[in-house]
Scaffold this motif. Structure first.
Motif, PDB file in Angstrom:
ATOM      1  N   GLU A 101      14.103  -4.542  12.301  1.00 48.87           N
ATOM      2  CA  GLU A 101      14.720  -3.603  12.957  1.00 48.87           C
ATOM      3  C   GLU A 101      15.910  -3.592  14.145  1.00 48.87           C
ATOM      4  O   GLU A 101      16.729  -2.937  14.135  1.00 48.87           O
ATOM      5  CB  GLU A 101      13.391  -3.055  13.780  1.00 48.87           C
ATOM      6  N   THR A 130      17.621  -9.794   7.465  1.00 49.86           N
ATOM      7  CA  THR A 130      16.190 -10.411   7.771  1.00 49.86           C
ATOM      8  C   THR A 130      16.591 -11.757   8.500  1.00 49.86           C
ATOM      9  O   THR A 130      15.831 -12.162   9.209  1.00 49.86           O
ATOM     10  CB  THR A 130      15.612 -10.925   6.626  1.00 49.86           C
ATOM     11  N   ASP A 142       5.730  -7.976   2.605  1.00 52.36           N
ATOM     12  CA  ASP A 142       6.039  -7.092   3.984  1.00 52.36           C
ATOM     13  C   ASP A 142       7.641  -6.940   4.245  1.00 52.36           C
ATOM     14  O   ASP A 142       8.217  -6.348   4.812  1.00 52.36           O
ATOM     15  CB  ASP A 142       5.266  -7.304   4.974  1.00 52.36           C
ATOM     16  N   ARG A 146      10.303  -4.306   4.696  1.00 49.26           N
ATOM     17  CA  ARG A 146      10.834  -3.874   6.057  1.00 49.26           C
ATOM     18  C   ARG A 146      12.203  -4.047   5.672  1.00 49.26           C
ATOM     19  O   ARG A 146      13.056  -3.040   6.333  1.00 49.26           O
ATOM     20  CB  ARG A 146      10.639  -4.849   7.054  1.00 49.26           C
ATOM     21  N   ASN A 149      13.476  -0.803   4.313  1.00 44.16           N
ATOM     22  CA  ASN A 149      13.308   0.255   5.183  1.00 44.16           C
ATOM     23  C   ASN A 149      14.629   0.232   6.081  1.00 44.16           C
ATOM     24  O   ASN A 149      15.046   1.393   6.301  1.00 44.16           O
ATOM     25  CB  ASN A 149      12.021   0.462   6.151  1.00 44.16           C
TER      26      ASN A 149
END
Length: 710
Positions: A101, A130, A142, A146, A149
């Motif tokens: 994020e 990442t 996971d 992510r 997303n």
């Protein structure tokens, strides 16, 4: 396998849905399909019934279908407003390891900055969503979820943005994890490229996590959008079909058979490399040379973007090395150990010109390649971001080094020595005027005799004073010949020229071109006949700039038996003499004064003992003409583009009208004086420009120049 084509952003990939009852509001429906340029799905009883679109969208859709069947083969005749330039950025991030994020927000922030700077293409480092140094965290599904997303977030973010950007992320497909580059533009994932070569040595253990994408060609679905996935994708901008992008990832560059070589063979001219290359002593130099060499042998734009030092430093450190290369020249490079954006305007005209000449790239069109078409028409501002060289011949390698000057002088001297050896001639004859061109040629003669083990007295330096000779140039010529032990002959040609002018009934008071050329032709006659007398070879002194402008007397100084300066432009001649003044120390003062002497043919009588005829007052500054020459001949640029570049390069030195005046002068002279080049003597090519009619420049002597004028 039949080649596939994907088209995005022409009609729209997202379709709005409305029930059939909304058709009652025709004005609203009409506004919606025109404003959004997107088809509208009409449902009836919950099922799709019809599609409504604007007539403009319908025309575009039909056009796409036609072009799709013909593989989008196009001939682009109209030059873009960008003069072939595309603004590209490489951006190393302030990475947060494993925090997708936060990394997405960092990417968005940099994309917005790039848009403000009119960037068209931006590439981020390998696994930028990442971080590259996540280690065994990559084995956690996971993290990939992510990352996916994060990609979707960037896709939504890009909906109203024309900028083409590429990020890196780990993606799971068919039970395997891939190190991927994701190309995104205007709300679409244009394509996903998995890394081909997976390192599994020393500090890199990617084989522990990632599978190779070698040979994969398929279509996957994200957000109900069909996306090409594979290592054989080329992205083509429909707004500028000269812009063809392909992608490889880090290690792909370092192997013997890089994917980009195949991309280039299939038409790609911009290669983007998402990388994470660690910093060890000397590796930055290796990367520099590798990227430079790759762009050279591929005749391509190569953009390399590596992770910054914000990656984990558990065992290694990354430097954030970013490079943008163009056909063998690094046009932008950052200082190591920083993060941020490197921006440059790359020149596709240079790439295309070199490929046309080479005819070895972009011609395979393999059937397994996927062409993805997108639309972007971003224009860069009038001021381009790249190093602009006033003297492109001498600044070709940034600052020419000592070795470069030595090599040039050696090439000239060896070429002359070899011509003497093969023609069994052991004497040289040269007209030594005291000007810079004849001085350089004289020094080449001295060195050639030295190479052959012949005495310097075998060099016959003939200075021929006449109506326009100044004492300064005469003294310099004589002193130079004496100091280097050449056989000096002073032959005053005033009487013979006077008699010749009398014979053709031309008054000495008429200082026209006949008066001037009679002196030049008399000097050539003396040199040729003297060479017969001593069984010697007449060495030509004219330089490349003079040859381009035809600034010589036909069958006068235009002619010789071998030309040693024919590939040396005027802006390089004086630099070479300055360098050689350190080699010939007993002549250093003379050589430096020769450099300082105004360029002149000295064909008109001096005024108050000073040179009356200054060449650059008549034909314009040589630095401008050499600039025009380089870009016209070497890069095949149009006159308009040369003018565009010259205005920026010489801003503050010459105003726009002055540049335009001398550019038109150059074009006119270059075309009308071709007849002199068509019968020019042999001479060695030294720089990357030559006007030899036998190998480098073949043009009819009666070619028209009018349409080349500004």
């Amino acid at each position: 396998m039949i080649a596939q084509n994907y088209v995005y952003n022409n009609v729209g990939d997202k379709m709005k849905i409305r029930p059939i009852t909304d058709l009652r509001n025709t004005n609203l429906i009409s506004k919606e399909v025109h404003d959004g340029h997107e088809p509208l799905i009409i449902t009836k009883n919950g099922y799709g019934d019809m599609v409504i679109m604007s007539f403009d969208s319908y025309q575009k859709l039909n056009k796409i279908n036609v072009e799709d069947k013909n593989d989008f083969s196009t001939i682009q005749l109209k030059q873009s407003n960008n003069y072939g330039y595309v603004r590209i950025a490489c951006c190393s991030l302030n990475t947060s390891i494993g925090n997708v994020e936060r990394n997405v927000e960092e990417i968005k922030k940099n994309i917005n900055t790039a848009i403000q700077k009119n960037v068209s293409i931006i590439v981020f480092p390998e696994l930028s969503l990442t971080a590259y140094s996540c280690g065994d965290l990559f084995l956690q599904p996971d993290l990939s979820r992510r990352a996916l997303n994060g990609i979707k977030t960037l896709v939504s973010f890009s909906e109203d943005k024309e900028i083409f950007f590429v990020v890196g992320a780990p993606l799971i497909m068919d039970g395997k994890l891939y190190n991927c580059a994701i190309a995104i533009q205007k709300g679409c994932i244009l394509g996903i490229i998995p890394k081909t070569y997976i390192p599994n040595y020393t500090e890199f253990y990617e084989g522990r996590y990632f599978s190779s994408g070698n040979g994969i060609t398929k279509t996957i679905s994200i957000n109900n959008q069909k996306i090409p996935f594979g290592t054989n994708i080329i992205f083509i901008n429909q707004g500028n079909k000269d812009e063809k992008i392909a992608i490889e990832i880090c290690e792909d560059l370092w192997v013997s058979s890089s994917p980009s070589s195949r991309h280039v063979d299939n038409g790609a001219n911009i290669i983007l490399n998402l990388s994470a290359s660690n910093a060890i002593l000397g590796k930055n130099t290796i990367r520099h040379e590798l990227v430079k060499t790759m762009s050279l042998k591929q005749n391509s734009i190569y953009c390399y973007c590596s992770s910054s030092y914000h990656e984990s430093t558990t065992d290694i450190i990354f430097s954030g090395h970013r490079l943008i290369a163009e056909c063998g020249e690094i046009i932008a490079e950052n200082e190591n150990f920083d993060s941020g954006m490197l921006i440059a305007d790359v020149d596709l005209d240079v790439v295309n010109a070199k490929r046309i000449k080479a005819r070895v790239t972009g011609n395979q069109n393999s059937s397994d390649y996927i062409n993805v078409y997108y639309t972007s028409s971003r224009n860069i501002p009038d001021t381009i971001i790249r190093s602009l060289k006033k003297h492109p011949f001498t600044e070709q390698n940034l600052d020419m080094k000592k070795d470069d000057y030595n090599r040039i002088f050696k090439m000239q001297s060896l070429s002359l020595a070899n011509r003497m050896f093969h023609t069994h001639i052991d004497h040289l004859v040269i007209g030594l005027s005291g000007g810079s061109d004849s001085t350089l040629a004289f020094l080449v003669c001295v060195e050639a005799l030295k190479i052959l083990g012949l005495p310097s007295s075998n060099l016959h330096a003939i200075t021929m004073p006449c109506f326009g000779t100044s004492s300064r140039t005469l003294d310099n010529a004589c002193n130079l010949a004496k100091n280097l032990n050449a056989n000096l002959e002073i032959i005053n040609i005033g009487a013979s020229v006077t008699q010749h002018l009398k014979d053709i009934s031309h008054s000495l008071d008429d200082k026209s071109v006949t008066y001037e050329n009679a002196q030049a032709r008399e000097r050539t006659q003396v040199l040729m006949d003297y060479a017969n007398k001593v069984n010697g070879l007449v060495v030509g002194t004219g330089d490349l700039s003079e040859i381009a402008l035809g600034w010589s007397t036909y069958n006068g100084d235009h002619m010789s038996m071998y030309s040693v300066n024919c590939s040396i432009p005027k802006t390089l001649v004086k630099d070479l003499i300055a360098f050689l003044s350190g080699k010939y120390l007993n002549c250093k003062k003379i050589l430096l004064d020769i450099i300082d002497t105004p360029v002149s043919p000295e064909l008109l009588p001096p005024k108050n003992g000073e040179i009356a005829q200054i060449t650059e007052d008549v034909i314009g500054p040589y630095e401008l003409h050499d600039f025009f020459l380089y870009h016209f001949v070497t890069n095949s640029f149009s006159s308009k583009k040369i003018f565009f570049l010259a205005k920026q390069t010489f801003k503050g030195d010459y105003n726009e009208e002055t540049i335009k005046k001398w550019l038109n002068f150059f074009i006119k002279r270059f075309f009308t004086q071709q007849f002199k080049r068509s019968c020019s003597p042999d001479g060695v090519k030294i720089t990357n420009a030559s006007l030899s009619p036998r190998g480098d420049w073949r043009m009819p002597s009666d070619s028209s120049y009018e349409e080349y004028l500004i």
